[in-house]
Write a protein that holds these residues in place. Structure first.
Motif, mmCIF file in Angstrom:
data_model
loop_
_atom_site.group_PDB
_atom_site.id
_atom_site.type_symbol
_atom_site.label_atom_id
_atom_site.label_comp_id
_atom_site.label_asym_id
_atom_site.label_seq_id
_atom_site.Cartn_x
_atom_site.Cartn_y
_atom_site.Cartn_z
ATOM 1 N N ALA A 223 -84.524 -19.901 -15.284
ATOM 2 C CA ALA A 223 -84.879 -18.845 -14.335
ATOM 3 C C ALA A 223 -83.650 -18.284 -13.623
ATOM 4 N N PHE A 224 -82.597 -19.085 -13.532
ATOM 5 C CA PHE A 224 -81.388 -18.721 -12.781
ATOM 6 C C PHE A 224 -80.405 -17.893 -13.599
ATOM 7 N N LEU A 225 -80.279 -18.194 -14.892
ATOM 8 C CA LEU A 225 -79.265 -17.561 -15.732
ATOM 9 C C LEU A 225 -79.463 -16.053 -15.826
ATOM 10 N N GLY A 226 -78.368 -15.320 -15.635
ATOM 11 C CA GLY A 226 -78.401 -13.875 -15.756
ATOM 12 C C GLY A 226 -78.844 -13.139 -14.510
ATOM 13 N N THR A 227 -79.252 -13.867 -13.476
ATOM 14 C CA THR A 227 -79.648 -13.220 -12.225
ATOM 15 C C THR A 227 -78.397 -12.763 -11.462
ATOM 16 N N PRO A 228 -78.546 -11.834 -10.529
ATOM 17 C CA PRO A 228 -77.394 -11.435 -9.714
ATOM 18 C C PRO A 228 -76.739 -12.626 -8.997
ATOM 19 N N GLU A 229 -77.558 -13.573 -8.563
ATOM 20 C CA GLU A 229 -77.022 -14.766 -7.901
ATOM 21 C C GLU A 229 -76.138 -15.572 -8.852
ATOM 22 N N HIS A 230 -76.603 -15.748 -10.074
ATOM 23 C CA HIS A 230 -75.827 -16.494 -11.064
ATOM 24 C C HIS A 230 -74.518 -15.787 -11.389
ATOM 25 N N LEU A 231 -74.586 -14.490 -11.669
ATOM 26 C CA LEU A 231 -73.381 -13.747 -12.057
ATOM 27 C C LEU A 231 -72.367 -13.686 -10.915
ATOM 28 N N ALA A 232 -72.835 -13.558 -9.686
ATOM 29 C CA ALA A 232 -71.921 -13.552 -8.541
ATOM 30 C C ALA A 232 -71.228 -14.891 -8.379
ATOM 31 N N LEU A 233 -71.904 -15.964 -8.786
ATOM 32 C CA LEU A 233 -71.352 -17.313 -8.662
ATOM 33 C C LEU A 233 -70.266 -17.582 -9.700
ATOM 34 N N VAL A 234 -70.489 -17.139 -10.958
ATOM 35 C CA VAL A 234 -69.585 -17.519 -12.041
ATOM 36 C C VAL A 234 -68.529 -16.480 -12.393
ATOM 37 N N THR A 235 -68.730 -15.228 -12.002
ATOM 38 C CA THR A 235 -67.753 -14.193 -12.338
ATOM 39 C C THR A 235 -66.363 -14.490 -11.777
ATOM 40 N N GLY B 24 -65.838 -25.074 -10.673
ATOM 41 C CA GLY B 24 -65.903 -24.740 -12.089
ATOM 42 C C GLY B 24 -67.293 -24.238 -12.426
ATOM 43 N N GLU B 25 -67.417 -23.597 -13.588
ATOM 44 C CA GLU B 25 -68.698 -23.006 -13.985
ATOM 45 C C GLU B 25 -69.822 -24.028 -13.975
ATOM 46 N N ALA B 26 -69.616 -25.164 -14.638
ATOM 47 C CA ALA B 26 -70.706 -26.136 -14.765
ATOM 48 C C ALA B 26 -71.083 -26.775 -13.427
ATOM 49 N N PRO B 27 -70.129 -27.309 -12.646
ATOM 50 C CA PRO B 27 -70.519 -27.878 -11.351
ATOM 51 C C PRO B 27 -71.172 -26.868 -10.405
ATOM 52 N N GLU B 28 -70.654 -25.625 -10.393
ATOM 53 C CA GLU B 28 -71.229 -24.630 -9.479
ATOM 54 C C GLU B 28 -72.662 -24.271 -9.882
ATOM 55 N N VAL B 29 -72.888 -24.088 -11.179
ATOM 56 C CA VAL B 29 -74.249 -23.812 -11.641
ATOM 57 C C VAL B 29 -75.145 -25.019 -11.372
ATOM 58 N N ALA B 30 -74.632 -26.221 -11.638
ATOM 59 C CA ALA B 30 -75.420 -27.439 -11.391
ATOM 60 C C ALA B 30 -75.802 -27.548 -9.919
ATOM 61 N N LYS B 31 -74.861 -27.286 -9.027
ATOM 62 C CA LYS B 31 -75.149 -27.379 -7.592
ATOM 63 C C LYS B 31 -76.239 -26.384 -7.192
ATOM 64 N N ALA B 32 -76.156 -25.160 -7.723
ATOM 65 C CA ALA B 32 -77.160 -24.149 -7.393
ATOM 66 C C ALA B 32 -78.541 -24.538 -7.911
ATOM 67 N N VAL B 33 -78.595 -25.017 -9.147
ATOM 68 C CA VAL B 33 -79.871 -25.409 -9.756
ATOM 69 C C VAL B 33 -80.450 -26.623 -9.049
ATOM 70 N N LEU B 34 -79.625 -27.623 -8.787
ATOM 71 C CA LEU B 34 -80.103 -28.844 -8.135
ATOM 72 C C LEU B 34 -80.603 -28.565 -6.724
ATOM 73 N N ALA B 35 -79.952 -27.626 -6.033
ATOM 74 C CA ALA B 35 -80.421 -27.260 -4.691
ATOM 75 C C ALA B 35 -81.834 -26.693 -4.743
ATOM 76 N N LYS B 36 -82.114 -25.917 -5.800
ATOM 77 C CA LYS B 36 -83.459 -25.358 -5.966
ATOM 78 C C LYS B 36 -84.475 -26.462 -6.275
ATOM 79 N N MET B 37 -83.978 -27.607 -6.770
ATOM 80 C CA MET B 37 -84.836 -28.751 -7.076
ATOM 81 C C MET B 37 -84.990 -29.690 -5.888
ATOM 82 N N GLY B 38 -84.306 -29.378 -4.783
ATOM 83 C CA GLY B 38 -84.398 -30.224 -3.600
ATOM 84 C C GLY B 38 -83.357 -31.313 -3.522
ATOM 85 N N ILE B 39 -82.303 -31.201 -4.344
ATOM 86 C CA ILE B 39 -81.200 -32.186 -4.309
ATOM 87 C C ILE B 39 -79.989 -31.463 -3.741
#
Length: 290
Positions: free
Chosen positions: A257-269, A67-82
């Motif tokens: 920093a993540f929102l609107g990037t190509p990585e973000h849009l490819a994840l949620v589209t 889903g949108e929220a878990p997928e974005v959360a996973k991407a953001v948390l990975a950048k935080m080292g989780i």
């Protein structure tokens, strides 16, 4: 394999001989209290609450959390080292109580940001913005357009999800309380319309589109963005306990920093979100009710 969660409350026990040690520790609270962010980084995982509402946050039949929220959360948390996220399935109306009770550490359910909720928890910047739609029987036999259809016909029943913003939208539009069928989750809304227990069900346009796609004998109305003359374009974000300031600030920094990037849009589209669903309001504006 079981995991032990280290709580942030510690009980100091001992004799009078430990008085000096306890006093010294009291002068350095950081030595006693491990923050949620510190714990998550040390353990390599964090728990997030979701409500099984596609496409915002849901579990697939094989148990994958997406889903949108878990997928974005996973991407953001990975950048935080989780590196790992554990999902805790929770009824939507119990997400905020569950967060505050420590059942999980982040709400990742596409929860709309509004002043009432902002009084209880801290929200990230919004990750999307979206309007509303109605789920109706195939062919829309009752000619349902939006909430005003129910206001104008007291014989119609409207299904809404407990704790969701649609309950308030219905009230604002003048829909009588006895017209509402309040249900716990998305699948219950679909079943209510299919069985004629309700003439329509209200949710965000993306959720209704997904329900119509998967449900037999139902369809979506044309999405709409106003109720009773006011915009109902909702903006969803991630929820945190107000005391978890370091977790909130670190997450929010990476999210912006993540929102609107190509990585973000490819994840949620593929989930139905994309550049047309990027937020156009800030968390501060939404918490003020603007």
């Amino acid at each position: 394999m079981s995991r032990t969660i280290i709580t942030r409350r510690h009980l100091l026990q001992g004799t009078a001989g430990l008085t000096l040690a306890v006093s010294s520790l009291a002068l350095a609270p950081s030595a006693l209290a491990e923050t949620t962010l510190e714990r998550a980084k040390a353990q390599g995982f964090i728990r997030i609450g979701f409500a099984n509402e596609a496409p915002f946050g849901f579990a697939t039949p094989d148990g994958k959390l997406t889903g949108e929220a878990p997928e974005v959360a996973k991407a953001v948390l990975a950048k935080m080292g989780i590196a790992q996220v554990d999902g805790v399935l929770t009824e939507f109306g119990s997400l905020i109580p569950g967060l505050k009770a420590g059942r999980f550490d982040i709400i990742a359910a596409g929860m709309f940001i509004n002043p009432k909720r902002c009084n209880e928890i801290a929200f990230s910047e919004p990750s999307y913005g979206i309007g509303q739609a109605m789920l109706v029987r195939k062919g829309n036999p009752k000619a349902i357009k939006d909430y005003s259809t129910f206001k104008d016909n007291s014989a119609l029943k409207l299904a809404v999800m407990a704790g969701a913003v649609e309950v308030g939208y219905a009230k604002d539009a003048g829909v009588a309380q006895d017209q509402l069928v309040i249900l716990p989750d998305q699948s219950s809304l679909v079943a209510a319309v299919q069985s004629d227990r309700a003439d329509g069900a209200a949710l965000t346009a993306l959720s209704i589109a997904d329900m119509a796609k998967k449900g037999e004998g139902v369809e979506s109305t044309t999405p709409f963005g106003e109720v009773a003359g006011k915009s109902v374009k909702g903006h969803g974000g991630f929820g945190f306990r107000k005391e978890d300031t370091d977790l909130y600030e670190a997450f929010n920094k990476e999210l912006k920093a993540f929102l609107g990037t190509p990585e973000h849009l490819a994840l949620v589209t593929p989930l139905g979100f994309g550049k047309d669903y990027l937020p156009n309001k800030t968390m501060e504006q939404l918490c003020k009710g603007e």
